[in-house]
Write a protein that holds these residues in place. Sequence first.
Motif, PDB file in Angstrom:
ATOM      1  N   ALA A   1      44.626  57.495  80.869  1.00  0.00           N
ATOM      2  CA  ALA A   1      44.731  58.085  79.527  1.00  0.00           C
ATOM      3  C   ALA A   1      44.899  59.592  79.688  1.00  0.00           C
ATOM      4  CB  ALA A   1      43.470  57.787  78.718  1.00  0.00           C
ATOM      5  N   VAL A   2      46.041  60.111  79.258  1.00  0.00           N
ATOM      6  CA  VAL A   2      46.306  61.538  79.392  1.00  0.00           C
ATOM      7  C   VAL A   2      46.495  62.137  78.004  1.00  0.00           C
ATOM      8  CG1 VAL A   2      47.827  63.276  80.396  1.00  0.00           C
ATOM      9  CG2 VAL A   2      47.416  61.144  81.617  1.00  0.00           C
ATOM     10  N   ALA A   3      45.857  63.261  77.768  1.00  0.00           N
ATOM     11  CA  ALA A   3      45.984  63.914  76.469  1.00  0.00           C
ATOM     12  C   ALA A   3      46.276  65.394  76.645  1.00  0.00           C
ATOM     13  CB  ALA A   3      44.695  63.726  75.666  1.00  0.00           C
ATOM     14  N   LEU A   4      47.251  65.876  75.885  1.00  0.00           N
ATOM     15  CA  LEU A   4      47.555  67.312  75.841  1.00  0.00           C
ATOM     16  C   LEU A   4      47.271  67.825  74.440  1.00  0.00           C
ATOM     17  CD1 LEU A   4      51.059  67.593  77.580  1.00  0.00           C
ATOM     18  CD2 LEU A   4      48.813  67.252  78.597  1.00  0.00           C
ATOM     19  N   ILE A   5      46.647  68.992  74.379  1.00  0.00           N
ATOM     20  CA  ILE A   5      46.397  69.613  73.073  1.00  0.00           C
ATOM     21  C   ILE A   5      46.820  71.079  73.142  1.00  0.00           C
ATOM     22  CG2 ILE A   5      44.700  70.129  71.284  1.00  0.00           C
ATOM     23  CD1 ILE A   5      42.877  68.011  72.528  1.00  0.00           C
ATOM     24  N   GLY A   6      47.814  71.424  72.331  1.00  0.00           N
ATOM     25  CA  GLY A   6      48.193  72.831  72.197  1.00  0.00           C
ATOM     26  C   GLY A   6      48.764  73.456  73.454  1.00  0.00           C
ATOM     27  N   VAL A   7      49.452  72.680  74.282  1.00  0.00           N
ATOM     28  CA  VAL A   7      50.038  73.267  75.490  1.00  0.00           C
ATOM     29  C   VAL A   7      51.560  73.143  75.464  1.00  0.00           C
ATOM     30  CG1 VAL A   7      47.968  72.890  76.858  1.00  0.00           C
ATOM     31  CG2 VAL A   7      49.780  71.187  76.911  1.00  0.00           C
TER      32      VAL A   7
ATOM     33  N   LEU B   1      50.001  63.358  72.894  1.00  0.00           N
ATOM     34  CA  LEU B   1      50.399  64.757  72.854  1.00  0.00           C
ATOM     35  C   LEU B   1      50.152  65.307  71.457  1.00  0.00           C
ATOM     36  CD1 LEU B   1      51.814  63.659  75.419  1.00  0.00           C
ATOM     37  CD2 LEU B   1      53.650  65.265  74.953  1.00  0.00           C
ATOM     38  N   ILE B   2      49.260  66.274  71.367  1.00  0.00           N
ATOM     39  CA  ILE B   2      48.919  66.867  70.087  1.00  0.00           C
ATOM     40  C   ILE B   2      49.370  68.320  70.105  1.00  0.00           C
ATOM     41  CG2 ILE B   2      46.995  67.532  68.576  1.00  0.00           C
ATOM     42  CD1 ILE B   2      45.450  65.087  69.664  1.00  0.00           C
ATOM     43  N   ASP B   3      50.214  68.691  69.159  1.00  0.00           N
ATOM     44  CA  ASP B   3      50.636  70.086  69.012  1.00  0.00           C
ATOM     45  C   ASP B   3      51.084  70.688  70.362  1.00  0.00           C
ATOM     46  OD1 ASP B   3      51.092  72.555  67.933  1.00  0.00           O
ATOM     47  OD2 ASP B   3      48.990  73.136  67.794  1.00  0.00           O
ATOM     48  N   SER B   4      51.897  69.944  71.088  1.00  0.00           N
ATOM     49  CA  SER B   4      52.347  70.362  72.421  1.00  0.00           C
ATOM     50  C   SER B   4      53.857  70.184  72.504  1.00  0.00           C
ATOM     51  CB  SER B   4      51.668  69.514  73.504  1.00  0.00           C
ATOM     52  OG  SER B   4      50.274  69.749  73.498  1.00  0.00           O
ATOM     53  N   SER B   5      54.529  71.092  73.205  1.00  0.00           N
ATOM     54  CA  SER B   5      55.995  71.008  73.250  1.00  0.00           C
ATOM     55  C   SER B   5      56.553  71.451  74.590  1.00  0.00           C
ATOM     56  CB  SER B   5      56.601  71.873  72.135  1.00  0.00           C
ATOM     57  OG  SER B   5      56.330  73.236  72.371  1.00  0.00           O
ATOM     58  N   ASN B   6      57.744  70.931  74.880  1.00  0.00           N
ATOM     59  CA  ASN B   6      58.528  71.323  76.055  1.00  0.00           C
ATOM     60  C   ASN B   6      57.788  71.124  77.377  1.00  0.00           C
ATOM     61  OD1 ASN B   6      60.653  72.149  74.328  1.00  0.00           O
ATOM     62  ND2 ASN B   6      59.580  74.083  73.965  1.00  0.00           N
ATOM     63  N   ASN B   7      56.961  70.092  77.416  1.00  0.00           N
ATOM     64  CA  ASN B   7      56.252  69.778  78.646  1.00  0.00           C
ATOM     65  C   ASN B   7      56.904  68.597  79.360  1.00  0.00           C
ATOM     66  OD1 ASN B   7      53.729  71.480  78.189  1.00  0.00           O
ATOM     67  ND2 ASN B   7      53.809  70.252  76.306  1.00  0.00           N
ATOM     68  N   MET B   8      56.716  68.559  80.654  1.00  0.00           N
ATOM     69  CA  MET B   8      57.027  67.358  81.411  1.00  0.00           C
ATOM     70  C   MET B   8      55.722  66.756  81.891  1.00  0.00           C
ATOM     71  SD  MET B   8      59.008  66.658  84.958  1.00  0.00           S
ATOM     72  CE  MET B   8      57.705  66.003  86.006  1.00  0.00           C
ATOM     73  N   LEU B   9      55.519  65.473  81.608  1.00  0.00           N
ATOM     74  CA  LEU B   9      54.253  64.818  81.892  1.00  0.00           C
ATOM     75  C   LEU B   9      54.524  63.529  82.653  1.00  0.00           C
ATOM     76  CD1 LEU B   9      51.296  64.436  81.635  1.00  0.00           C
ATOM     77  CD2 LEU B   9      51.539  64.063  79.209  1.00  0.00           C
TER      78      LEU B   9
ATOM     79  N   LYS C   1      39.045  59.944  86.911  1.00  0.00           N
ATOM     80  CA  LYS C   1      39.919  58.932  87.505  1.00  0.00           C
ATOM     81  C   LYS C   1      40.760  58.203  86.466  1.00  0.00           C
ATOM     82  CE  LYS C   1      38.156  57.645  92.000  1.00  0.00           C
ATOM     83  NZ  LYS C   1      37.535  56.600  92.821  1.00  0.00           N
ATOM     84  N   ASP C   2      40.176  57.955  85.309  1.00  0.00           N
ATOM     85  CA  ASP C   2      40.897  57.162  84.317  1.00  0.00           C
ATOM     86  C   ASP C   2      41.429  57.973  83.148  1.00  0.00           C
ATOM     87  OD1 ASP C   2      38.402  57.765  83.344  1.00  0.00           O
ATOM     88  OD2 ASP C   2      38.087  55.844  82.365  1.00  0.00           O
ATOM     89  N   ALA C   3      41.196  59.273  83.136  1.00  0.00           N
ATOM     90  CA  ALA C   3      41.624  60.077  81.987  1.00  0.00           C
ATOM     91  C   ALA C   3      41.786  61.540  82.373  1.00  0.00           C
ATOM     92  CB  ALA C   3      40.597  59.953  80.857  1.00  0.00           C
ATOM     93  N   LEU C   4      42.759  62.178  81.727  1.00  0.00           N
ATOM     94  CA  LEU C   4      43.044  63.593  81.978  1.00  0.00           C
ATOM     95  C   LEU C   4      43.207  64.310  80.649  1.00  0.00           C
ATOM     96  CD1 LEU C   4      44.070  66.070  83.679  1.00  0.00           C
ATOM     97  CD2 LEU C   4      46.346  65.001  83.616  1.00  0.00           C
ATOM     98  N   LEU C   5      42.506  65.425  80.509  1.00  0.00           N
ATOM     99  CA  LEU C   5      42.666  66.265  79.326  1.00  0.00           C
ATOM    100  C   LEU C   5      43.204  67.625  79.741  1.00  0.00           C
ATOM    101  CD1 LEU C   5      42.030  66.930  76.257  1.00  0.00           C
ATOM    102  CD2 LEU C   5      39.906  67.930  77.142  1.00  0.00           C
ATOM    103  N   VAL C   6      44.259  68.058  79.061  1.00  0.00           N
ATOM    104  CA  VAL C   6      44.767  69.416  79.238  1.00  0.00           C
ATOM    105  C   VAL C   6      44.856  70.031  77.846  1.00  0.00           C
ATOM    106  CG1 VAL C   6      46.617  70.871  80.136  1.00  0.00           C
ATOM    107  CG2 VAL C   6      46.119  68.682  81.233  1.00  0.00           C
ATOM    108  N   CYS C   7      44.079  71.087  77.633  1.00  0.00           N
ATOM    109  CA  CYS C   7      43.890  71.597  76.269  1.00  0.00           C
ATOM    110  C   CYS C   7      43.819  73.117  76.295  1.00  0.00           C
ATOM    111  CB  CYS C   7      42.575  71.008  75.747  1.00  0.00           C
ATOM    112  SG  CYS C   7      42.039  71.634  74.168  1.00  0.00           S
ATOM    113  N   ARG C   8      44.505  73.762  75.366  1.00  0.00           N
ATOM    114  CA  ARG C   8      44.359  75.209  75.288  1.00  0.00           C
ATOM    115  C   ARG C   8      42.932  75.532  74.894  1.00  0.00           C
ATOM    116  NH1 ARG C   8      48.652  78.146  71.647  1.00  0.00           N
ATOM    117  NH2 ARG C   8      46.781  79.201  70.874  1.00  0.00           N
ATOM    118  N   ARG C   9      42.341  76.563  75.496  1.00  0.00           N
ATOM    119  CA  ARG C   9      40.923  76.801  75.275  1.00  0.00           C
ATOM    120  C   ARG C   9      40.578  76.980  73.799  1.00  0.00           C
ATOM    121  NH1 ARG C   9      39.012  81.378  78.748  1.00  0.00           N
ATOM    122  NH2 ARG C   9      37.454  81.501  77.099  1.00  0.00           N
ATOM    123  N   ASP C  10      41.438  77.679  73.074  1.00  0.00           N
ATOM    124  CA  ASP C  10      41.112  77.902  71.663  1.00  0.00           C
ATOM    125  C   ASP C  10      41.404  76.671  70.794  1.00  0.00           C
ATOM    126  OD1 ASP C  10      43.816  78.062  71.849  1.00  0.00           O
ATOM    127  OD2 ASP C  10      44.004  80.078  71.022  1.00  0.00           O
TER     128      ASP C  10
END
Lengths: 461, 461
Positions: free
Chosen positions: B297-303, B282-290, A312-321
């Motif tokens: 709290a939203v975090a992207l890694i490598g996407v 946003l960590i190591d992430s590009s060309n995304n729309m968020l 509810k308060d946080a979202l992670l989107v991460c490439r598996r590797d």
Amino acid sequence: MKVIILAGGIGTRLWPLSRTNYPKQFLKIKKMARSIFQMTYERCLKLTDHQQIYIVTNINYKFLVVGQIEELGHQIDDRQILIEPVGKNTLPAIYYGVKEIQKQGDDITVVFPSDHLIKDEERFINTIKQGENLADQYIITFGICPTKPHTGYGYIKPKEPLQVGNRVDQFKEKPDKETAVNYLAMGYLWNSGMFMFRTDIFCQEVKEYLPDVCDAFKSPNILDIYDQTPSVSIDYGLMEKSKNVAVIPLDVHWSDLGSFDAFYDEFDVDEQGNLNFDKDILIDSSNNMLYSNKEKAVALIGVHDLILVDQKDALLVCRRDHSQRVKEVVDRLKELNDPRADYHLTAYRPWGSYTILEEGFFYKIKRITVLPGKKLSYQLHHHRSEHWVVVKGTAKVTIEGKETFVRSGESTFVQTGFKHRLENPGKVLLEVIEVQLGEYLNEDDIVRLDDDFGRSSGTLE
Amino acid sequence: MKVIILAGGIGTRLWPLSRTNYPKQFLKIKKMARSIFQMTYERCLKLTDHQQIYIVTNINYKFLVVGQIEELGHQIDDRQILIEPVGKNTLPAIYYGVKEIQKQGDDITVVFPSDHLIKDEERFINTIKQGENLADQYIITFGICPTKPHTGYGYIKPKEPLQVGNRVDQFKEKPDKETAVNYLAMGYLWNSGMFMFRTDIFCQEVKEYLPDVCDAFKSPNILDIYDQTPSVSIDYGLMEKSKNVAVIPLDVHWSDLGSFDAFYDEFDVDEQGNLNFDKDILIDSSNNMLYSNKEKAVALIGVHDLILVDQKDALLVCRRDHSQRVKEVVDRLKELNDPRADYHLTAYRPWGSYTILEEGFFYKIKRITVLPGKKLSYQLHHHRSEHWVVVKGTAKVTIEGKETFVRSGESTFVQTGFKHRLENPGKVLLEVIEVQLGEYLNEDDIVRLDDDFGRSSGTLE
């Protein structure tokens, strides 16, 4: 036989599922009936009596430990829960447990982390018991029979065989891929962090190789002890130095769940390689892990190899590797003083739990769940009034000394500054919706006048 | 000059931002001060007086139209809002508007969709006005000067020039990439769906090419009309057939926001090509729309190259080049009778709005916002009681005929079956937290005894 369970770890690589105040070992993961701490505890009950199990943790997790053990239908004495005032790595934690055990006399002791997933329970128990054959001479470590050349684990190089297992030649740091392949070919084992020893032998070894730790623990005061003791792991501080170390191969399915990628490996996936914990909509998407609230509509279109964790308060989107890098997010949040590094919206308390449903200007809404027979402290707040609507069960409410019962569908009101207590006198869960109003709504605006759990004012525990 | 704004579209390609009951044109998109409907309306005010603007929509959007116009500080007469009982594509909608306009006499009329984004306003107004020079002879369409070989739009092939613009040679369907490149080279224009005509000429053309529509509109009853009229677009039904069509090039920045990819193109991105509406990590992430809630709290890694739209009740993760397929998700949800295809957690009502904060067994929590001077209907519920805590402003509450004022920090309680009304008598917003309790908590458990907005019992509007 005695057992020490290490339950103070604050692993950050499963954020936002885990938070500093609710780490991996206590998580109730979907598709699993119990937390891995609970699974660890139940495994230990197959080795020894519940009176012989000691748990080393910290104050933030004390009520999680108690609560999760109660949930299994067991009780634990206060003397069995050892609270470290500060984390100083594994060696002081184990030594703290050992010193406590020695009060009852020396004994063979097994040490288990509480944040590892283990299957093949019967074989596990049998192998651990074999360690007793070596305990008069050795400190024993259990080495997992590796299934792949993993680069995320340390390795143990065995030498000549003993009655069971082998003497240890060397401990090896996490290798690169090529080295790991060689290690597997040469019969090395994964370092699992599980140990067995006689407490008297262990103490002799600590005295020899880590006299500073030994000296620190002579202080009568736990704060002084942890102030003085160095921070040191059992591997580096003792196992790599001691001349009497044996390793017993443990041929069980084992995972440290050290990242979401490891997490993904522990579950069955669908034909497209997706691990989906709910009925989400996946279109032209493969090899993803998707962990969300079941109340939420989640849709993926044309995405692959992603870890998606939605809370509810946080979202992670991460490439598996890239899943080892989740720690960086937590570090970033801590830099920003963002509470979502440390706290969930749901907080566990010795009397039950509460969930923050909404925060607005001058108000906050919580759902409070009180366990049967439990009560919150008798307290007051300087800066907020509280409206309580009972939605399930019956509440016993005390306001300024006057007791009333508030039934499902009824409500009551606590004015700012009024002494009050909420209690569940019944046999079923009590659920209350609380609307707080005031110019300051933080948890530390609390004066505790009486508390079943020995907690003081202005604190969260 | 008269204006018809078409505001009945239910575009599904911006789900979950848009929902059937709150479509694209009314969305309050972050970084934009106004909805595109509001922007359209304000542009029209530069062409004509607010009395001359007619809006064709459906009953679900009526109060959104009224509310969003009120928000701009304008009033709109009921005669200017034309409610289609069912959507029958653009031609009947425009004809409905034309028939209404003709009640005041024939006039030059411009037709605008309300879900297109247009910049370069001054040039836009000047170009539209030039259409008046051709209106005595032609039905005029405005063709956007294309900026790239877009495959998502229809094209217009001009022939010989007129005093302004050109006669139209042909309308072309959405082309493939190669054809689109050729179209650009040959000076074709994008078909924008904006038209100008004299109402008498338009009606002659409809009589000639679409006699069925013409006949249907002879019925005195709007339900019969829409029952009888065929569903037909102005492009296919009229423009492609009429021999008197002119096109005027419109050299402005224009987008139909027809997908999240088009949406992405309308905003400035950071150095990594990310379009981020909040302070996410946003960590190591590009060309995304968020696009997420700022509380999360939203975090992207490598996407990379992802569309991420996170709402409290729904999450979309879609590869940018797949964003046309969002419609498939909405179709899937509709098959499942999932309300999230149609509704947001926040619902707009003529008196304000409410947001569902939480739904549990036998209870539901809402935040209700009542606009200054507005009141909900005098009503009762057979199956639920309601607890109201006022968190902002002052409420005038009527229960079984008895009026009381409930101030910020105070609360009141409405028993099941009791007649009640909530009203904001003040000059500032009224915010109430409502806890509903009962075995049936749907919106249709409502008996309306009196309503400022002419709504009946058991309905949502």
